[in-house]
Enzyme design. Structure first.
Site, PDB file in Angstrom:
ATOM      1  N   ARG A 117     -21.425  44.841 -10.697  1.00 25.53           N
ATOM      2  CA  ARG A 117     -21.817  44.262  -9.397  1.00 25.53           C
ATOM      3  C   ARG A 117     -23.331  44.105  -9.290  1.00 25.53           C
ATOM      4  O   ARG A 117     -23.815  43.174  -8.649  1.00 25.53           O
ATOM      5  CB  ARG A 117     -21.299  45.135  -8.261  1.00 25.53           C
ATOM      6  CG  ARG A 117     -19.811  44.973  -8.105  1.00 25.53           C
ATOM      7  CD  ARG A 117     -19.308  45.768  -6.948  1.00 25.53           C
ATOM      8  NE  ARG A 117     -17.943  45.349  -6.643  1.00 25.53           N
ATOM      9  CZ  ARG A 117     -17.106  46.053  -5.921  1.00 25.53           C
ATOM     10  NH1 ARG A 117     -17.475  47.202  -5.408  1.00 25.53           N
ATOM     11  NH2 ARG A 117     -15.900  45.612  -5.678  1.00 25.53           N
ATOM     12  N   LYS A 130       1.982  46.983  -3.289  1.00 24.73           N
ATOM     13  CA  LYS A 130       2.816  46.689  -2.123  1.00 24.73           C
ATOM     14  C   LYS A 130       2.774  45.234  -1.682  1.00 24.73           C
ATOM     15  O   LYS A 130       1.767  44.562  -1.866  1.00 24.73           O
ATOM     16  CB  LYS A 130       2.360  47.572  -0.966  1.00 24.73           C
ATOM     17  CG  LYS A 130       2.629  49.025  -1.242  1.00 24.73           C
ATOM     18  CD  LYS A 130       2.237  49.881  -0.078  1.00 24.73           C
ATOM     19  CE  LYS A 130       2.693  51.310  -0.341  1.00 24.73           C
ATOM     20  NZ  LYS A 130       2.163  52.246   0.625  1.00 24.73           N
ATOM     21  N   GLY A 185      -9.718  44.206  -7.327  1.00 19.82           N
ATOM     22  CA  GLY A 185     -10.232  45.328  -8.097  1.00 19.82           C
ATOM     23  C   GLY A 185      -9.400  45.685  -9.311  1.00 19.82           C
ATOM     24  O   GLY A 185      -9.920  45.843 -10.409  1.00 19.82           O
ATOM     25  N   GLY A 195     -10.480  41.538  -1.550  1.00 17.93           N
ATOM     26  CA  GLY A 195     -10.082  41.219  -0.178  1.00 17.93           C
ATOM     27  C   GLY A 195     -10.614  39.864   0.256  1.00 17.93           C
ATOM     28  O   GLY A 195      -9.898  39.066   0.875  1.00 17.93           O
TER      29      GLY A 195
HETATM   30  P1  AMP Z   1      -2.923  46.792  -5.319  1.00 19.72           P
HETATM   31  O1  AMP Z   1      -4.115  47.580  -4.874  1.00 19.72           O
HETATM   32  O2  AMP Z   1      -1.934  46.532  -4.243  1.00 19.72           O
HETATM   33  O3  AMP Z   1      -3.304  45.541  -6.089  1.00 19.72           O
HETATM   34  O4  AMP Z   1      -2.136  47.748  -6.336  1.00 19.72           O
HETATM   35  C1  AMP Z   1      -2.654  48.170  -7.565  1.00 19.72           C
HETATM   36  C2  AMP Z   1      -1.922  49.392  -8.006  1.00 19.72           C
HETATM   37  O5  AMP Z   1      -0.544  49.111  -8.096  1.00 19.72           O
HETATM   38  C3  AMP Z   1      -2.317  49.897  -9.373  1.00 19.72           C
HETATM   39  O6  AMP Z   1      -2.980  51.121  -9.227  1.00 19.72           O
HETATM   40  C4  AMP Z   1      -0.998  50.064 -10.117  1.00 19.72           C
HETATM   41  O7  AMP Z   1      -0.902  51.271 -10.816  1.00 19.72           O
HETATM   42  C5  AMP Z   1       0.016  50.015  -9.003  1.00 19.72           C
HETATM   43  N1  AMP Z   1       1.332  49.562  -9.473  1.00 19.72           N
HETATM   44  C6  AMP Z   1       1.613  48.463 -10.170  1.00 19.72           C
HETATM   45  N2  AMP Z   1       2.918  48.410 -10.475  1.00 19.72           N
HETATM   46  C7  AMP Z   1       3.492  49.526  -9.969  1.00 19.72           C
HETATM   47  C8  AMP Z   1       4.827  50.052  -9.969  1.00 19.72           C
HETATM   48  N3  AMP Z   1       5.818  49.405 -10.575  1.00 19.72           N
HETATM   49  N4  AMP Z   1       5.039  51.212  -9.345  1.00 19.72           N
HETATM   50  C9  AMP Z   1       4.020  51.865  -8.741  1.00 19.72           C
HETATM   51  N5  AMP Z   1       2.747  51.425  -8.705  1.00 19.72           N
HETATM   52  C10 AMP Z   1       2.478  50.265  -9.311  1.00 19.72           C
END
Ligand code: AMP
Length: 396
Positions: A35, A198, A354, A377
């Site tokens: 960054r 999520k 990220g 974001g």
């Molecule tokens: P996000 O911040 O929503 O983009 O989520 C990123 C995180 O999602 C990472 O730390 C991954 O380890 C987690 N992730 C990806 N796939 C899975 C899964 N199948 N089960 C649990 N966590 C997950």
């Protein structure tokens, strides 16, 4: 608005909002300086003109005022080394000390202000706080894309005090240009890959992308909520039960809009959330009740890769699995490889968020994609079609 690169900042004090929210280890050493490096062209350009630079940023999430671990003083030495000039540091970003330091600053000198978020007014978008910041300089440049979606004092409010002297820095201008390239008249087929934990945080972007893309690939934890909505058994996989109905509606909406919504076919399942857990691969709709899906399987990788490799515009946000654990990183790595192959064959690829950026760096593929966004974001909000306060303030 005049273009930043056409302006001479000779003899001017220039307040530059950067995103120096870098990770520090327990010894306060910077573990990833991307960054900072990303903002150097803008800073150097002002110095080359014969201007002086006053840098402001946030770092971490301080709660109630100053906290040593979030002090920007930890960045002073490294910034000096990168710029090849001494960087002065002042223990506050407003007030008497800051004013004195700014006043004293000579031509081609750099002053780093203390963390903006040590003052509550920063996040509240405080008018008088922004006015105080503006009093330090003659011109303002925003080069912080990572916080462009926030209506904070240093991003959205301060600009009004420089009606004729406010500019986008190189980084921010490049971010917007790259996003525009993907959204305005993208070369088709246009494929978006959305992964991560999520659905909750990504509903709006999924809906907005339905209006733009030919293919929308879903991976990561959120895929299991979709699988459940299709009547699948997903065992102990991450599921947002309150979003199952929504997932079903999104599948329907994609059909109506003629968008190819692509879900994983198979899943790599683990007995526990652990790199060395016992695993097996199954259809994503048929996961054993004692297992959790932590990565996409080979059939999904092949199917996703075929679509990606035949695409001309690609956006990627969010990993395909728990890529931080070696044994569940294959899906994310292979998808990153497919994006690199497509890019090599002439596709435009934009990676943001990220975790996808961390993944692509981990696999040492960062130089094989078209553009890596510095804002997760902010990128999502731009893709949703929202106006970014930090951008609008400069255009106003
Ligand atoms: P996000 O911040 O929503 O983009 O989520 C990123 C995180 O999602 C990472 O730390 C991954 O380890 C987690 N992730 C990806 N796939 C899975 C899964 N199948 N089960 C649990 N966590 C997950």
């Amino acid at each position: 608005m005049k273009n930043f690169s056409e302006i001479s900042f000779s003899g001017k004090k220039v307040l530059i909002r950067v995103d120096f929210n870098v990770p520090l280890n327990e010894r306060f050493e910077i573990t990833d300086d991307s960054r900072i490096v990303a903002a150097l062209p803008t800073i150097k350009n002002v110095l080359k003109d014969g201007g002086s630079v006053i840098i402001m940023s946030h770092l971490g999430r301080p709660k109630n005022g100053p906290e040593d671990k979030f002090s920007l003083k930890h960045l002073q030495k490294h910034l000096s080394a990168l710029l090849g000039v001494d960087v002065f540091f002042v223990q506050d970003c407003v007030g008497e000390k800051a004013q004195k330091a700014a006043k004293k600053l000579g031509v081609r000198e750099v002053l780093l202000l203390e963390n903006l978020r040590f003052h509550k007014s920063e996040k509240e978008g405080g008018f008088s706080f922004a006015k105080q910041l503006s009093g330090l300089a003659d011109a303002y440049i925003n080069d912080a894309f990572g916080t462009a979606h926030r209506a904070h004092a240093s991003t959205a409010v301060v600009a009004q005090f420089f009606p004729n002297d406010k500019y986008f820095g190189f980084l921010l201008a490049n971010e917007i240009a790259s996003l525009k390239m993907a959204l305005k008249n993208p070369e088709k087929p246009f494929t978006a890959i959305i992964g991560g934990a999520k659905i909750s945080g990504k509903i709006d972007v999924i809906k907005a992308l339905f209006e733009k893309v030919d293919n929308l690939i879903i991976g990561g934890g959120m895929a299991y909520t979709f699988a459940k909505s299709m009547g699948g058994s997903v065992g102990k996989s991450m599921v947002e039960n309150e979003k199952v109905l929504l997932a079903k509606q999104l599948i329907e909406e994609a059909k109506e809009k003629g968008v190819n919504l692509v879900l994983p076919i198979d899943s790599v399942n683990a007995h526990s959330f652990n790199n060395n857990a016992k695993t097996y691969t199954s259809d994503i709709l048929e996961i054993d009740s004692n297992y959790m899906g932590l990565d996409i399987g080979k059939k999904s990788i092949d199917h996703f890769s075929d679509i990606i490799k035949s695409s001309k515009t690609i956006i990627w946000n969010g990993p395909m699995g728990v890529f931080e654990m070696e044994n569940f990183s294959t899906g994310t790595k292979q998808i990153a490889n497919a994006i690199c192959s497509a890019t090599e064959n002439g596709a435009f690829s934009l990676i943001g968020g990220g975790d996808s950026v961390a993944a692509i760096k981990k696999f040492e593929l960062a130089d094989k994609v078209s553009y890596i966004s510095t804002g997760g974001g902010a990128m999502l909000e731009y893709l949703e079609g929202k106006k970014l306060p930090g951008v609008e303030a400069i255009l106003a």
